[in-house]
Design a protein around this motif. Structure first.
Motif, PDB file in Angstrom:
ATOM      1  N   HIS A 150      -0.434  14.837  -6.435  1.00 12.82           N
ATOM      2  CA  HIS A 150      -1.744  14.232  -6.125  1.00 12.82           C
ATOM      3  C   HIS A 150      -1.971  13.185  -6.863  1.00 12.82           C
ATOM      4  CE1 HIS A 150      -2.605  18.378  -4.245  1.00 12.82           C
ATOM      5  NE2 HIS A 150      -2.646  17.440  -3.264  1.00 12.82           N
ATOM      6  N   LEU A 152      -4.123  10.499  -8.902  1.00 14.08           N
ATOM      7  CA  LEU A 152      -5.387   9.943  -8.946  1.00 14.08           C
ATOM      8  C   LEU A 152      -6.017  10.200  -7.622  1.00 14.08           C
ATOM      9  CD1 LEU A 152      -6.984   7.829 -10.059  1.00 14.08           C
ATOM     10  CD2 LEU A 152      -6.032   6.195  -8.897  1.00 14.08           C
ATOM     11  N   PRO A 155      -0.499   9.995  -2.752  1.00 13.53           N
ATOM     12  CA  PRO A 155       0.254   8.945  -2.425  1.00 13.53           C
ATOM     13  C   PRO A 155       0.063   8.306  -1.225  1.00 13.53           C
ATOM     14  CG  PRO A 155       1.754  10.855  -3.349  1.00 13.53           C
ATOM     15  CD  PRO A 155       0.231  11.479  -2.950  1.00 13.53           C
ATOM     16  N   GLU A 156       0.179   6.917  -1.103  1.00 12.31           N
ATOM     17  CA  GLU A 156       0.106   6.295  -0.106  1.00 12.31           C
ATOM     18  C   GLU A 156       1.461   5.231   0.095  1.00 12.31           C
ATOM     19  OE1 GLU A 156      -1.909   5.832   2.405  1.00 12.31           O
ATOM     20  OE2 GLU A 156      -3.943   6.797   1.399  1.00 12.31           O
ATOM     21  N   MET A 157       2.659   6.162   0.470  1.00 14.23           N
ATOM     22  CA  MET A 157       3.849   5.719   0.165  1.00 14.23           C
ATOM     23  C   MET A 157       4.212   4.526   1.350  1.00 14.23           C
ATOM     24  SD  MET A 157       6.430   8.641  -0.660  1.00 14.23           S
ATOM     25  CE  MET A 157       5.877   9.921  -1.923  1.00 14.23           C
ATOM     26  N   MET A 160       3.749   0.434  -0.100  1.00 10.73           N
ATOM     27  CA  MET A 160       4.684  -0.048  -0.862  1.00 10.73           C
ATOM     28  C   MET A 160       4.941  -1.526  -0.376  1.00 10.73           C
ATOM     29  SD  MET A 160       8.000   2.320  -2.113  1.00 10.73           S
ATOM     30  CE  MET A 160       8.047   2.917  -0.548  1.00 10.73           C
ATOM     31  N   PHE A 161       5.275  -2.275  -1.288  1.00 11.65           N
ATOM     32  CA  PHE A 161       5.727  -3.645  -1.019  1.00 11.65           C
ATOM     33  C   PHE A 161       7.227  -3.854  -1.190  1.00 11.65           C
ATOM     34  CE2 PHE A 161       1.328  -3.945  -2.690  1.00 11.65           C
ATOM     35  CZ  PHE A 161       0.693  -4.711  -1.638  1.00 11.65           C
ATOM     36  N   PHE A 177      -4.107  -4.240   5.893  1.00  6.23           N
ATOM     37  CA  PHE A 177      -4.551  -4.366   4.437  1.00  6.23           C
ATOM     38  C   PHE A 177      -3.330  -5.139   3.831  1.00  6.23           C
ATOM     39  CE2 PHE A 177      -6.700  -0.569   5.504  1.00  6.23           C
ATOM     40  CZ  PHE A 177      -8.190  -0.784   4.855  1.00  6.23           C
ATOM     41  N   HIS A 178      -2.333  -5.011   4.190  1.00  8.22           N
ATOM     42  CA  HIS A 178      -1.051  -5.822   3.418  1.00  8.22           C
ATOM     43  C   HIS A 178      -0.214  -6.564   4.235  1.00  8.22           C
ATOM     44  CE1 HIS A 178      -2.259  -1.822   1.229  1.00  8.22           C
ATOM     45  NE2 HIS A 178      -2.700  -2.636   0.755  1.00  8.22           N
TER      46      HIS A 178
ATOM     47  N   ASN B 222       3.840  -0.548  -6.231  1.00  9.15           N
ATOM     48  CA  ASN B 222       4.528   0.384  -5.882  1.00  9.15           C
ATOM     49  C   ASN B 222       4.480   1.726  -6.380  1.00  9.15           C
ATOM     50  OD1 ASN B 222       5.058  -1.531  -3.771  1.00  9.15           O
ATOM     51  ND2 ASN B 222       7.326  -1.636  -4.492  1.00  9.15           N
ATOM     52  N   MET B 224       2.066   3.143  -7.976  1.00  9.65           N
ATOM     53  CA  MET B 224       0.900   3.743  -7.590  1.00  9.65           C
ATOM     54  C   MET B 224       0.952   4.146  -6.063  1.00  9.65           C
ATOM     55  SD  MET B 224      -1.773   0.651  -8.990  1.00  9.65           S
ATOM     56  CE  MET B 224      -3.405   1.606  -8.479  1.00  9.65           C
ATOM     57  N   MET B 225       1.659   3.587  -5.219  1.00  5.65           N
ATOM     58  CA  MET B 225       1.757   4.149  -3.901  1.00  5.65           C
ATOM     59  C   MET B 225       2.536   5.336  -3.867  1.00  5.65           C
ATOM     60  SD  MET B 225       0.136   1.889  -2.390  1.00  5.65           S
ATOM     61  CE  MET B 225      -0.597   0.223  -2.145  1.00  5.65           C
ATOM     62  N   VAL B 226       3.363   5.276  -4.621  1.00  8.51           N
ATOM     63  CA  VAL B 226       4.521   6.580  -4.453  1.00  8.51           C
ATOM     64  C   VAL B 226       4.024   7.649  -5.490  1.00  8.51           C
ATOM     65  CG1 VAL B 226       6.942   7.567  -5.095  1.00  8.51           C
ATOM     66  CG2 VAL B 226       6.326   4.842  -4.121  1.00  8.51           C
ATOM     67  N   SER B 228       0.842   7.895  -7.361  1.00  9.06           N
ATOM     68  CA  SER B 228      -0.560   8.105  -7.511  1.00  9.06           C
ATOM     69  C   SER B 228      -0.953   8.509  -8.768  1.00  9.06           C
ATOM     70  CB  SER B 228      -1.197   9.150  -6.549  1.00  9.06           C
ATOM     71  OG  SER B 228      -2.579   9.083  -6.322  1.00  9.06           O
ATOM     72  N   LEU B 255      -3.225  -7.340  -4.723  1.00 10.97           N
ATOM     73  CA  LEU B 255      -2.143  -6.673  -3.750  1.00 10.97           C
ATOM     74  C   LEU B 255      -2.846  -5.496  -3.230  1.00 10.97           C
ATOM     75  CD1 LEU B 255       0.992  -6.917  -6.169  1.00 10.97           C
ATOM     76  CD2 LEU B 255       0.586  -8.058  -4.169  1.00 10.97           C
ATOM     77  N   LEU B 256      -3.640  -4.715  -3.935  1.00  6.82           N
ATOM     78  CA  LEU B 256      -4.095  -3.417  -3.178  1.00  6.82           C
ATOM     79  C   LEU B 256      -5.084  -3.605  -1.900  1.00  6.82           C
ATOM     80  CD1 LEU B 256      -4.522  -0.822  -6.345  1.00  6.82           C
ATOM     81  CD2 LEU B 256      -2.685  -1.059  -4.955  1.00  6.82           C
ATOM     82  N   ASN B 257      -5.738  -4.795  -2.365  1.00  5.42           N
ATOM     83  CA  ASN B 257      -6.690  -5.161  -1.133  1.00  5.42           C
ATOM     84  C   ASN B 257      -7.558  -4.114  -1.073  1.00  5.42           C
ATOM     85  OD1 ASN B 257      -7.944  -7.164   0.412  1.00  5.42           O
ATOM     86  ND2 ASN B 257      -6.363  -6.690   1.952  1.00  5.42           N
ATOM     87  N   TYR B 259      -7.427  -1.252  -0.845  1.00  2.00           N
ATOM     88  CA  TYR B 259      -6.839  -0.018   0.114  1.00  2.00           C
ATOM     89  C   TYR B 259      -7.085   1.283  -0.373  1.00  2.00           C
ATOM     90  CZ  TYR B 259      -4.257   2.772   3.040  1.00  2.00           C
ATOM     91  OH  TYR B 259      -3.876   3.961   3.850  1.00  2.00           O
ATOM     92  N   ILE B 260      -6.854   1.427  -1.847  1.00  2.00           N
ATOM     93  CA  ILE B 260      -7.010   2.778  -2.436  1.00  2.00           C
ATOM     94  C   ILE B 260      -8.405   2.834  -3.134  1.00  2.00           C
ATOM     95  CG2 ILE B 260      -6.155   4.069  -4.547  1.00  2.00           C
ATOM     96  CD1 ILE B 260      -3.382   2.977  -4.259  1.00  2.00           C
ATOM     97  N   GLN B 261      -9.200   3.772  -2.495  1.00  2.00           N
ATOM     98  CA  GLN B 261     -10.591   3.715  -2.743  1.00  2.00           C
ATOM     99  C   GLN B 261     -10.788   4.678  -3.654  1.00  2.00           C
ATOM    100  OE1 GLN B 261     -13.477   2.231  -1.334  1.00  2.00           O
ATOM    101  NE2 GLN B 261     -12.225   0.859  -0.166  1.00  2.00           N
ATOM    102  N   SER B 262     -10.579   4.215  -5.127  1.00  2.00           N
ATOM    103  CA  SER B 262     -11.127   5.095  -6.184  1.00  2.00           C
ATOM    104  C   SER B 262     -11.829   4.037  -7.048  1.00  2.00           C
ATOM    105  CB  SER B 262      -9.704   5.429  -6.746  1.00  2.00           C
ATOM    106  OG  SER B 262      -9.790   5.818  -8.424  1.00  2.00           O
ATOM    107  N   THR B 264     -11.761   4.242 -10.149  1.00  2.00           N
ATOM    108  CA  THR B 264     -10.635   3.731 -11.133  1.00  2.00           C
ATOM    109  C   THR B 264      -9.947   2.440 -10.869  1.00  2.00           C
ATOM    110  OG1 THR B 264     -10.372   5.852 -11.819  1.00  2.00           O
ATOM    111  CG2 THR B 264      -8.631   4.552 -12.571  1.00  2.00           C
ATOM    112  N   THR B 265      -9.293   2.471  -9.608  1.00  2.00           N
ATOM    113  CA  THR B 265      -8.740   1.180  -9.198  1.00  2.00           C
ATOM    114  C   THR B 265      -9.443  -0.150  -8.591  1.00  2.00           C
ATOM    115  OG1 THR B 265      -8.384   2.327  -7.080  1.00  2.00           O
ATOM    116  CG2 THR B 265      -6.517   2.559  -8.583  1.00  2.00           C
TER     117      THR B 265
END
Lengths: 302, 302
Positions: A150, A152, A155-157, A160-161, A177-178, B222, B224-226, B228, B255-257, B259-262, B264-265
């Motif tokens: 979990h 934050l 994951p949103e794997m 990834m770039f 988005f990317h 990356n 962050m995506m894997v 979190s 980069l995140l643009n 996408y991650i709606q928190s 924090t980010t």
């Protein structure tokens, strides 16, 4: 013995089931995903009807996302900012709680599928692994030391770039988005848009598959570098074309270039990168496992 | 009250200390890393001498790698296939066990630094986070749900594959295994080779830093995506040039643009991507925390 309810809440269909595991499903329905009112209403009606015949102790939900899976959050159990029309900010767990006085488990579709694979599938022997789905999107969930990932949020794997060699592949990617993130280059819609036909109809020797395997391997290699999983389970529509597994394994081997010195990654990639043992059932069965977990947590607290 | 020993076993120097935490270090030495015989011998001699004056209950080791951190493995506590001459297959824990009849904790330098930051530094409030070091190499460790990351072996975050736009940056990368992986593009030696001078002497407004921040942000995004993570701690020589932090945060945001709606980010990246609160002391202090952990585990077993 009490039974458990599971909901695989997908963007295309909901699968609702009652039972205790893969060999004991007492009832199951599939509902097309329309509006939250209609579809959640149908799911609730199914379990209400089931309850007149059976004892259901808890319900687990494997949800498309993004979601809020944090039990401490005021929006726990909501689908959040999904692009799917009608579904942003849907209070999935609150709607179920209103209808049923029982523990409700809730997590991302991929985390729940991971839980299913851990309980009854390919991941029974490991405690740190990932479950990937390669389909309309690319999603990833999994466990570290037996705990679902979990942090934050979740994951949103897929986002990834990864390297994108535009000389080899000028396709710009489909992620809104990317653009050319992992999902944008390698999900089902990218495959279809790049080659002008869906993955289902591309023959196994079409050049599409070498490129697809290359991208999938880049993502898998990156996940290996970040998480050091003991197992990588790959499901979803694209992976149903099973001829792609040997290509992905070969590409992963080439990319790693013997850097990770483990017998698993050097000699046994065929046992390391695998399809889900539960196949397309990982989600709904995982939801039943999640319901059991939710019941257990509730029980332990009392 | 018992004291604990910590060894930060780096490729350049070993730091050995005795104490209980950041405000209570009773003795400390630095030893250049020569051969295992010489350097391990000096470390052992230090603790032997210390034991004539103080009660030491356990020792923790933060080691350069790759290492075998699996307590169930026959080569637990070894440095394995390191390129550092003389050091492949060095039995660090067995050598210490031979000299000291006490629990010995052992993990990667970055996992141990993460433990230090969790105990006394920037990560006290979170249980899922990463600690990155950007220096001669790029390494990453961390915790998920309060457990240090291990899995198959341990993460090798520096060896992720990231986009490399050769028009903007024709530099081929320095990684002997993967050329232009994350570490190959963004470690200290890459910075120096690309611009003809070490990072320490590049002025803050040199174009080097925008490119460096771009690569660092790709890796952070990356991760962050894997994983979190709830926090990203970035240490190591390159990050000592603190003007790079705002550049990295800005690039991650781009980069995140969204996408991650928190919150924090989206609004608080200055509290999300941070230097280690323990600075260069995270390793040796983490080693002391690891020693306490090893002692506790041993104690609980009895």
């Amino acid at each position: 013995m009490a039974l458990f309810g599971g909901i695989e809440a997908g963007g295309t269909k909901f699968v609702c089931a009652v039972g205790t595991g893969p060999d004991d499903i007492r009832a199951e329905i599939r509902i097309p995903t329309e509006t939250p009112d209609i579809t959640m209403g149908q799911a609730i009606a199914f379990f209400q009807e089931q309850r007149t015949q059976r004892d259901i102790a808890a319900i687990g939900v494997a949800s498309f996302g993004p979601v809020d899976p944090d039990p401490g959050s005021p929006t726990f159990g909501y689908i959040t900012n999904t692009p799917k029309p009608g579904w942003p900010h849907t209070p999935v767990v609150p709607l179920l709680k209103e209808a049923f006085d029982m523990p409700i488990g809730f997590d991302t579709d991929v985390n729940v599928a991971a839980l299913g694979e851990r309980r009854w599938g390919a991941a029974q022997e490991v405690d740190t692994f990932v479950y990937l789905t390669i389909g309309t999107g690319i999603g990833g969930g999994g466990m570290v030391n037996g705990n679902l990932l979990h942090g934050l949020l979740h994951p949103e794997m897929g986002h990834m770039f990864v390297p994108h060699n535009r000389e080899r592949d000028p396709f710009p990617g489909v992620c809104p988005f990317h653009a050319d993130c992992w999902e944008g280059l390698a999900n089902g819609p990218a495959l279809e848009a790049r080659w002008g036909q869906p993955g289902e109809t591309l023959p196994p020797h079409h050049e599409a598959w070498a490129l697809e395997a290359h991208y999938l391997a880049l993502g898998v290699a990156n996940i290996m570098m970040v998480l050091s999983p003991q197992l990588v389970v790959m499901g979803g529509g694209v992976m149903e074309r099973e001829h792609i597994f040997p290509l992905v394994r070969q590409e992963v081997k080439t990319l790693l270039n013997d850097y990770i010195q483990s017998p698993t990654t050097t000699d046994a990639l065929d046992k390391y990168i695998v399809p889900p043992a539960l196949g397309g059932r990982a989600g709904v069965l995982g939801a039943i496992a999640l319901a059991q977990r939710a019941w257990q947590i509730d029980h332990d607290r009392l």
